[in-house]
Write an enzyme that holds these catalytic residues in place. Structure first.
Site, PDB file in Angstrom:
ATOM      1  N   TYR A   1     -15.002   2.347   8.136  1.00 46.18           N
ATOM      2  CA  TYR A   1     -13.553   2.438   8.358  1.00 46.18           C
ATOM      3  C   TYR A   1     -13.247   3.107   9.713  1.00 46.18           C
ATOM      4  O   TYR A   1     -12.421   2.609  10.491  1.00 46.18           O
ATOM      5  CB  TYR A   1     -12.968   3.246   7.205  1.00 46.18           C
ATOM      6  CG  TYR A   1     -11.537   3.705   7.328  1.00 46.18           C
ATOM      7  CD1 TYR A   1     -10.484   2.803   7.307  1.00 46.18           C
ATOM      8  CD2 TYR A   1     -11.234   5.069   7.430  1.00 46.18           C
ATOM      9  CE1 TYR A   1      -9.169   3.242   7.382  1.00 46.18           C
ATOM     10  CE2 TYR A   1      -9.924   5.519   7.502  1.00 46.18           C
ATOM     11  CZ  TYR A   1      -8.896   4.599   7.478  1.00 46.18           C
ATOM     12  OH  TYR A   1      -7.599   5.039   7.558  1.00 46.18           O
TER      13      TYR A   1
ATOM     14  N   ILE B   1      -4.315 -11.650   5.396  1.00 49.24           N
ATOM     15  CA  ILE B   1      -4.034 -11.278   6.784  1.00 49.24           C
ATOM     16  C   ILE B   1      -4.777 -12.197   7.772  1.00 49.24           C
ATOM     17  O   ILE B   1      -4.384 -12.347   8.928  1.00 49.24           O
ATOM     18  CB  ILE B   1      -4.422  -9.779   6.972  1.00 49.24           C
ATOM     19  CG1 ILE B   1      -3.980  -9.222   8.306  1.00 49.24           C
ATOM     20  CG2 ILE B   1      -5.890  -9.519   6.792  1.00 49.24           C
ATOM     21  CD1 ILE B   1      -2.541  -8.995   8.359  1.00 49.24           C
TER      22      ILE B   1
ATOM     23  N   GLY C   1       0.827  -1.216   0.000  1.00 52.99           N
ATOM     24  CA  GLY C   1       0.000   0.000   0.000  1.00 52.99           C
ATOM     25  C   GLY C   1       0.855   1.257   0.000  1.00 52.99           C
ATOM     26  O   GLY C   1       2.085   1.203  -0.079  1.00 52.99           O
TER      27      GLY C   1
HETATM   28  C1  AKB Z   1      -9.197   8.113   4.193  1.00 53.98           C
HETATM   29  O1  AKB Z   1      -9.490   9.126   3.541  1.00 53.98           O
HETATM   30  O2  AKB Z   1      -9.969   7.174   4.392  1.00 53.98           O
HETATM   31  C2  AKB Z   1      -7.823   8.047   4.799  1.00 53.98           C
HETATM   32  C3  AKB Z   1      -7.832   8.538   6.210  1.00 53.98           C
HETATM   33  C4  AKB Z   1      -8.137   9.946   6.502  1.00 53.98           C
HETATM   34  O3  AKB Z   1      -7.581   7.775   7.090  1.00 53.98           O
HETATM   35  N1  AKB Z   1      -6.900   8.807   4.024  1.00 53.98           N
END
Ligand code: AKB
Length: 337
Positions: free
Chosen positions: A153, A54, A12
């Site tokens: 996320y 992973i 990455g």
């Molecule tokens: C994203 O945009 O998801 C990443 C971050 C801010 O962690 N670059």
């Protein structure tokens, strides 16, 4: 004495900068792990290249033991925009993957009675501000505030921060642990990272690097966020400096496991202006994507990194002007010449 380092998600964006940097030290041996083939440019820096999922614990346990790995940089992750496209997959990679790795490191460290460092990059996505009014009022957010992320996320990152703390301090709370803490979990909450050499995939802070790289290629750019959108940023050399700095910090200096690190806060328009100064023909326009805008609006304008500064002397090398003048522009010009 050589230090063996395992880097997951090695292919990455951060891996592309971290691996050559680690290789500058003769005392470091790098083992890379990624689900995809490692780029040919990185192969000379790796002692062993592993292509694996992973979630494959047997491969991980074997690598940790066979090489006596002393530090793990767990970079594998699906970013915020990618995560919204397939939240279940994001959870699998970001949470199940991190849990499997923490569990392996904990198991091997306990079996072999030796400390293993676990370095985990988290993100400003772990924050979630309720509205723009609060974002404007608050400006710099401390680690303990607004832990209410709105993306898969961000939720994954926040949970894995807690999971790392759990494995390193509280694992099997009911049983005595005479050997003490052997999994040494250390985490950085990164702002948007801008690299001159690579482009990110699947992030929502990507408008900044995309704008700069498009202009350098002589192309126009349509920003998916409003010009007044402000979040913190950092250029890649500072991100690597922060990772290495936290890894090398003496344990007794660390008063917390999770640290904000920041360099400068900028609006999309601030970046566009600096880009236009250097590439006057670049045409940057704005067509906000309401959903991606919502994500960035939930992230803070800046983060308070005073604990990193006082505990382990964190200090970025670049502010916004020197980032453009001394790093981004010369390196990007060289890349696309
Ligand atoms: C994203 O945009 O998801 C990443 C971050 C801010 O962690 N670059």
């Amino acid at each position: 004495m050589q230090e063996v380092i395992l880097i997951t998600g090695a292919n990455g964006e951060v891996g592309h900068a971290l691996i050559p940097e680690l290789a500058k030290s003769k005392n470091v041996v790098a083992i890379t792990l990624d689900i995809n083939e490692l780029d040919d440019t990185l192969k000379p820096f790796a002692h062993e290249v592993v292509i694996a999922d992973i979630l494959d614990s047997s491969i991980i346990d074997n690598l940790l033991t066979k090489h006596s790995v002393g530090t793990v940089f767990h970079l594998a992750s699906i970013l915020s925009t990618g995560g919204e496209k397939n939240p279940e997959r994001a959870h699998q990679v970001n949470v199940d993957g991190t849990n499997a790795l923490l569990s392996s490191v904990n198991r091997v460290a306990t079996q072999e009675k030796r400390a293993i460092k676990f370095i985990f990059p988290s993100s400003i996505a772990a924050y979630g501000l309720p509205d723009l009014e609060t974002k404007k009022k608050i400006q710099r957010v401390k680690e303990g505030q607004y832990a209410t992320p709105i993306t898969m996320y961000g939720v994954n990152k926040l949970y894995c921060e807690l999971l790392g703390v759990y494995y390193s301090k509280y694992y099997k709370l009911l049983e005595p642990r005479p050997e003490g803490v052997l999994l040494d979990f250390r985490c950085l909450r990164f702002p948007g990272i801008i690299s001159a050499l690579t482009l990110p995939t699947g992030g929502t802070s990507d408008y900044a690097p995309e704008m700069i790289h498009s202009a350098a290629k002589g192309q126009g750019y349509e920003s998916f966020v409003r010009p007044d959108t402000a979040i913190p940023f950092m250029v890649m050399p500072d991100a690597i400096k922060a990772l290495v700095g936290l890894t090398n910090a003496p344990k007794e200096k660390l008063t917390q496991e999770v640290y904000n690190v920041s360099a400068f806060s900028a609006t999309a328009e601030d970046i566009a202006k600096l880009v236009n100064n250097v590439f006057p023909d670049s045409s940057i326009s704005y067509k906000p994507d309401l959903n991606r805008q919502k994500i960035v609006d939930s992230w803070p304008t800046d983060i308070d990194d005073s604990k990193a500064r006082s505990d382990w002397s964190w200090k970025p090398d670049y502010d916004i002007n020197s980032a453009f003048k001394n790093y981004l522009i010369p390196e990007i010009r060289n890349k696309y010449k």
